[in-house]
Write an enzyme that holds these catalytic residues in place. Sequence first.
Site, mmCIF file in Angstrom:
data_model
loop_
_atom_site.group_PDB
_atom_site.id
_atom_site.type_symbol
_atom_site.label_atom_id
_atom_site.label_comp_id
_atom_site.label_asym_id
_atom_site.label_seq_id
_atom_site.Cartn_x
_atom_site.Cartn_y
_atom_site.Cartn_z
ATOM 1 N N GLY A 123 -6.553 -20.194 8.107
ATOM 2 C CA GLY A 123 -6.319 -18.815 7.683
ATOM 3 C C GLY A 123 -4.903 -18.601 7.174
ATOM 4 O O GLY A 123 -4.674 -17.731 6.338
ATOM 5 N N HIS A 124 -3.990 -19.378 7.676
ATOM 6 C CA HIS A 124 -2.606 -19.303 7.198
ATOM 7 C C HIS A 124 -2.263 -20.629 6.530
ATOM 8 O O HIS A 124 -1.888 -21.595 7.197
ATOM 9 C CB HIS A 124 -1.640 -19.023 8.339
ATOM 10 C CG HIS A 124 -0.299 -18.543 7.872
ATOM 11 N ND1 HIS A 124 0.390 -19.135 6.837
ATOM 12 C CD2 HIS A 124 0.470 -17.500 8.285
ATOM 13 C CE1 HIS A 124 1.529 -18.493 6.642
ATOM 14 N NE2 HIS A 124 1.596 -17.492 7.501
ATOM 15 N N GLU A 137 1.223 -7.172 5.583
ATOM 16 C CA GLU A 137 2.400 -8.015 5.347
ATOM 17 C C GLU A 137 2.337 -8.608 3.948
ATOM 18 O O GLU A 137 2.680 -9.770 3.747
ATOM 19 C CB GLU A 137 2.487 -9.124 6.386
ATOM 20 C CG GLU A 137 2.554 -8.592 7.809
ATOM 21 C CD GLU A 137 2.777 -9.693 8.834
ATOM 22 O OE1 GLU A 137 3.934 -10.050 9.079
ATOM 23 O OE2 GLU A 137 1.786 -10.204 9.381
ATOM 24 N N GLU A 178 9.099 -9.810 3.291
ATOM 25 C CA GLU A 178 9.463 -10.709 4.381
ATOM 26 C C GLU A 178 10.323 -11.870 3.884
ATOM 27 O O GLU A 178 10.050 -12.458 2.841
ATOM 28 C CB GLU A 178 8.172 -11.238 5.034
ATOM 29 C CG GLU A 178 8.440 -12.113 6.237
ATOM 30 C CD GLU A 178 7.167 -12.630 6.902
ATOM 31 O OE1 GLU A 178 6.095 -12.023 6.714
ATOM 32 O OE2 GLU A 178 7.256 -13.658 7.596
ATOM 33 N N CYS A 230 10.428 -14.852 4.877
ATOM 34 C CA CYS A 230 9.595 -16.046 4.694
ATOM 35 C C CYS A 230 8.875 -16.041 3.349
ATOM 36 O O CYS A 230 8.651 -17.101 2.772
ATOM 37 C CB CYS A 230 8.536 -16.142 5.795
ATOM 38 S SG CYS A 230 9.164 -16.756 7.362
ATOM 39 N N CYS A 249 9.072 -16.571 12.755
ATOM 40 C CA CYS A 249 8.932 -17.454 11.597
ATOM 41 C C CYS A 249 10.175 -17.482 10.716
ATOM 42 O O CYS A 249 10.533 -18.529 10.180
ATOM 43 C CB CYS A 249 7.716 -17.048 10.768
ATOM 44 S SG CYS A 249 7.632 -15.291 10.409
ATOM 45 N N CYS A 250 10.813 -16.307 10.522
ATOM 46 C CA CYS A 250 11.874 -16.235 9.516
ATOM 47 C C CYS A 250 13.156 -16.985 9.874
ATOM 48 O O CYS A 250 13.692 -17.708 9.029
ATOM 49 C CB CYS A 250 12.189 -14.776 9.186
ATOM 50 S SG CYS A 250 10.791 -13.884 8.476
#
Lengths: 624, 624
Positions: free
Chosen positions: B167-168, B294, B310, B312, B388-389
């Site tokens: 999914g990601h 997002e 974002e 990322c 994550c970032c």
Amino acid sequence: MRLEGGFWGPRLETNRRVTLPIQLEQCRKTGRIDAWRLTWKPGEPNPPHIFWDSDVGKWIEAAAYSLAQHPDPQLEAAIDEVVELMAAAQLPDGYLNSHYVAVEPQNRWTNLRDNHELYCAGHLMEGAVAYYQATGKRKFLNILCRYADHIAAVFGRDEGQLHGYCGHPEIELALVKLYRVTGEEGYLEQARYFIDERGTQPHYYDIEARMRGDDPGRYWAKTYEYLQAHAPFRQQDKVVGHAVRAMYLYSGAADVAAETGDLSLLEACKRLWEHVTTRRMYVTGGFGPTHTNEGFTFDYDLPNETAYAETCASIAFLFWSHRLLQIEGDSRYADEMERALYNGILSGVSLSGDRFFYANPLAVYPPAFANRGPTMGAVRQEWFDCACCPPNLARLLASLGGYIYSMDAQGIYVHLYVQGQAELQLPAGSVRIEQETEYPWNETVCLKVFPEKSLRFNLALRLPGWCRAPHARVNGEEINLHSLTRLGYAHVERQWQPGDMVELSLPMPVERIEAHPRVRMDAGRVALQRGPLVYCLEEADNGSDLHDLGLARGAEFMVEIDPALDGARVLVAQAMRRDISGWGGNLYRQTPSRQIRAQIKAVPYHLWGNRQVGEMLVWLRELG
Amino acid sequence: MRLEGGFWGPRLETNRRVTLPIQLEQCRKTGRIDAWRLTWKPGEPNPPHIFWDSDVGKWIEAAAYSLAQHPDPQLEAAIDEVVELMAAAQLPDGYLNSHYVAVEPQNRWTNLRDNHELYCAGHLMEGAVAYYQATGKRKFLNILCRYADHIAAVFGRDEGQLHGYCGHPEIELALVKLYRVTGEEGYLEQARYFIDERGTQPHYYDIEARMRGDDPGRYWAKTYEYLQAHAPFRQQDKVVGHAVRAMYLYSGAADVAAETGDLSLLEACKRLWEHVTTRRMYVTGGFGPTHTNEGFTFDYDLPNETAYAETCASIAFLFWSHRLLQIEGDSRYADEMERALYNGILSGVSLSGDRFFYANPLAVYPPAFANRGPTMGAVRQEWFDCACCPPNLARLLASLGGYIYSMDAQGIYVHLYVQGQAELQLPAGSVRIEQETEYPWNETVCLKVFPEKSLRFNLALRLPGWCRAPHARVNGEEINLHSLTRLGYAHVERQWQPGDMVELSLPMPVERIEAHPRVRMDAGRVALQRGPLVYCLEEADNGSDLHDLGLARGAEFMVEIDPALDGARVLVAQAMRRDISGWGGNLYRQTPSRQIRAQIKAVPYHLWGNRQVGEMLVWLRELG
């Protein structure tokens, strides 16, 4: 008061001929009437909803106002039928609620915070009072008096009583109406109790939640500001939370202040009114910038595209302002009533009378509205699951005549300029007043005064705050308005003869309105206003990308009559826009765009959305 | 490639000395390292989260890039310790995931749609590849090869395999890295499989949901556009959904296209890149206007205050653009890489290196940011629950040297102008290039070329798209750039002698950038840009109510050095604002406001938020 012809006549006729019947039909077909048969059984579809009684109550109230002016046996029979169902549905102790009795009888009065039980009671009371006043029939009124007596037994400060109050204020003002029509002081006391108890500690909603086995800390709205129960009323100094709840509460508080002379209540009302009108009000008289809490955020936060500005909130604000106007006699209250009425309220119903806005944004860009659902869409709807707004509009329009005049010991106040005639009863005799005017399309108002006999009294004429240079003549002779004006009313006291005529001239050039520099969305922009009407641009007249239009400072406006919009006065001017054809595939570029001329046409905000779906914009960019 | 001094030297040193250690510390204290001990038991607090492995993988990757330049036995030991834990945690079949093994071992591979299992695998692979390249140690790489082999056995088209994909997206590009370092074609095949299978029918996420007993129609994100699985990749022509997922997917697809020569994949990548850069990209190189998904909404919808953008997503866009640049050799890809790098990416980390932005809005009004939570706040944070970032920034900065040059058969491309030196290996011999430059603060770039011996090759110099009038001299002699330029690169092919010098001059006047007329938020506004840097106004320099500042068309900018911002070049000009003191208690008024002069100072967007909390604004109103 009969309103015929002029600006309002056709709108009120549509309200009576179209809106009232289709709303009854909607109540019927969605189950709101049959709910009173109490035949719903667990497992069946469409259980009576906790809001439904309020919709029926408001619709009856609207129909009753109409009946008072326009007898209609069929309409009256339809109401009587519902009243019979309610009579049969009322429990022996007086309790009356189609949801709780049918769906969860064990849970009566267990969730005042969320479940609108007393709110529904209030709307039924308002309906009952109006129906009694229109027809003289007492049955519905008696039902609601019994219910009010039951409520008074359940809620109060005594031991054994619940120390509660409704999460959605409304019953407070309804109880005052019930008091006024019955003379029963207990109802006034009960209204005062609900207001005084609100927001006190230990907090009733904490207690109530624990009694349900809920953790009060997990309240979904997170704060009791949402329902104006974060502090005792007299300590509240900012308008917060859900906008409709707020305005109903303030209206009820103003009523109690008026009846009891409680200055501390009145001071709180005035403080809150001052706060909202100087910090948190759209130029259209809309309230509540966000759908998140259907209400208020922070000072000067007035986003246009995402504005919630619920129709009901503007109507409730009008109620509240009208109450303060009666107490204070200051035209500022009437000015803001008028702002809401002609803009953010009237926008709630289509010209055809059968489509309604719930939210009233000040800018619409259709792609951004695609997934917002019916209450926040770019198109008026036939009805809503939560249908508070349509019958609220119906009852306001049907009772509009009640907002035009008021009396005091010295004479008559004229608050709104509306074509029509009224019979007013002064202590010394009756006076008929006929207004002839196309206001707000035209600036001239002719008031003919017909006392039953020659009569000395004061005629106080409101000079609208938006008008820079009002003039008036009495029987052809110019009067010095300035010297006669106190709190925004020109007091013309004289011996009035039948047929005396006041000609009021309220020049209405097109004005460019600026918003306070702290309103970040409107910086560099102006709203166009003529008289009390705020204007907007629509894609139907101006093409797409309205945001890119810019109006030069010096640009002049022509006022034209638009037959396609029922003769509305529209504004035409020259503006500029960027030449989109030069952009190709670029998203950003360094070279300044070529500006091209564009004629713009602005229509009254209240008329937007009566043609095809498209963009709309109130705050127009100003060049230079 | 060593980057020292100039613009980047100090930032990269901060990344190494501050950012890397504190991120390891954060991983440790939040449990992300200990999670690999697999000792968590049901009922205990702080269960290993489904995202955690990716954070550790990214941090190791960042640390590995740093080790490659700056040996650090302590740092290496810290990584080895984690690798040992992973080795012990790996299941006999090769499976490796700290959440699933400890928390829900029975649910492996049951929710690819939501649970990031393959995404975590991908980040561990990237870490393993980088660590192997930095140190030559194979242990971590071998662990991930075993895991990749396991994944290849589980997922594929054969009977008995799951026909799924993550999914990601992320593992696709990671598998190509694994293929490149190991030469194992199966990893490339697996990456291609994941891309080819995505969005095909019957839809895997429907099947998977049903196998879990879920109704696929009740997918929380409502549409598979959210994760770019709404259609097969080659049929996708609009950039949609979650922005980071999108950009990682496109990067993986570009990798597979580069390795396999699959033109249909490449065409889709180019089409999507064209779409996003001409319709859905902030001027800062930010992506994804809304926090709701997002990600992306509709064309030209680029709200400033509510921008998600974002960090990322901008980093992943840089990855993607860099891949397309390698394939296409078109400087537009480098231009947009540079836009993201110097604006929406670098804004993600404070000057001090220990605070991070997750969202990168283009306008900040603090009261509107009060309730948004740490990822969307107006203040950089130490860390995030979903972190994550920060490590994404760390790994990008630590590997920045890899984005400066590339080689082809004819010679060397210079993509970015950055002070430092590089040893580049051409077929005919090695070449050292030394760049001396304060770019992007200054317009001059001096490239000294040291082939190991006299050597004929092409030196392709990128001429940035933002630069209207670049000039260059070779050994003091002006060259005609225009005639040498193809796809945005000036191809200087000659017999290079050691010590030859290219002086590139990239004049960077302050430019006013307009957004396309369809970007409704930016109409009547300009962004200030100098060189690749987008500027913004901050309350610290300009007081509050930045929205009310207006810039005259003719206003000139002075460029100054600001010692308080580490020598950043700031822009100073005269502007106008309304005199707020004249407003009193009014919210609206008819009289035009008095305008007063105000000096404004703009700072590079990437430096905003390094001083006190306050307003920030990129798109400044233009007067006239």
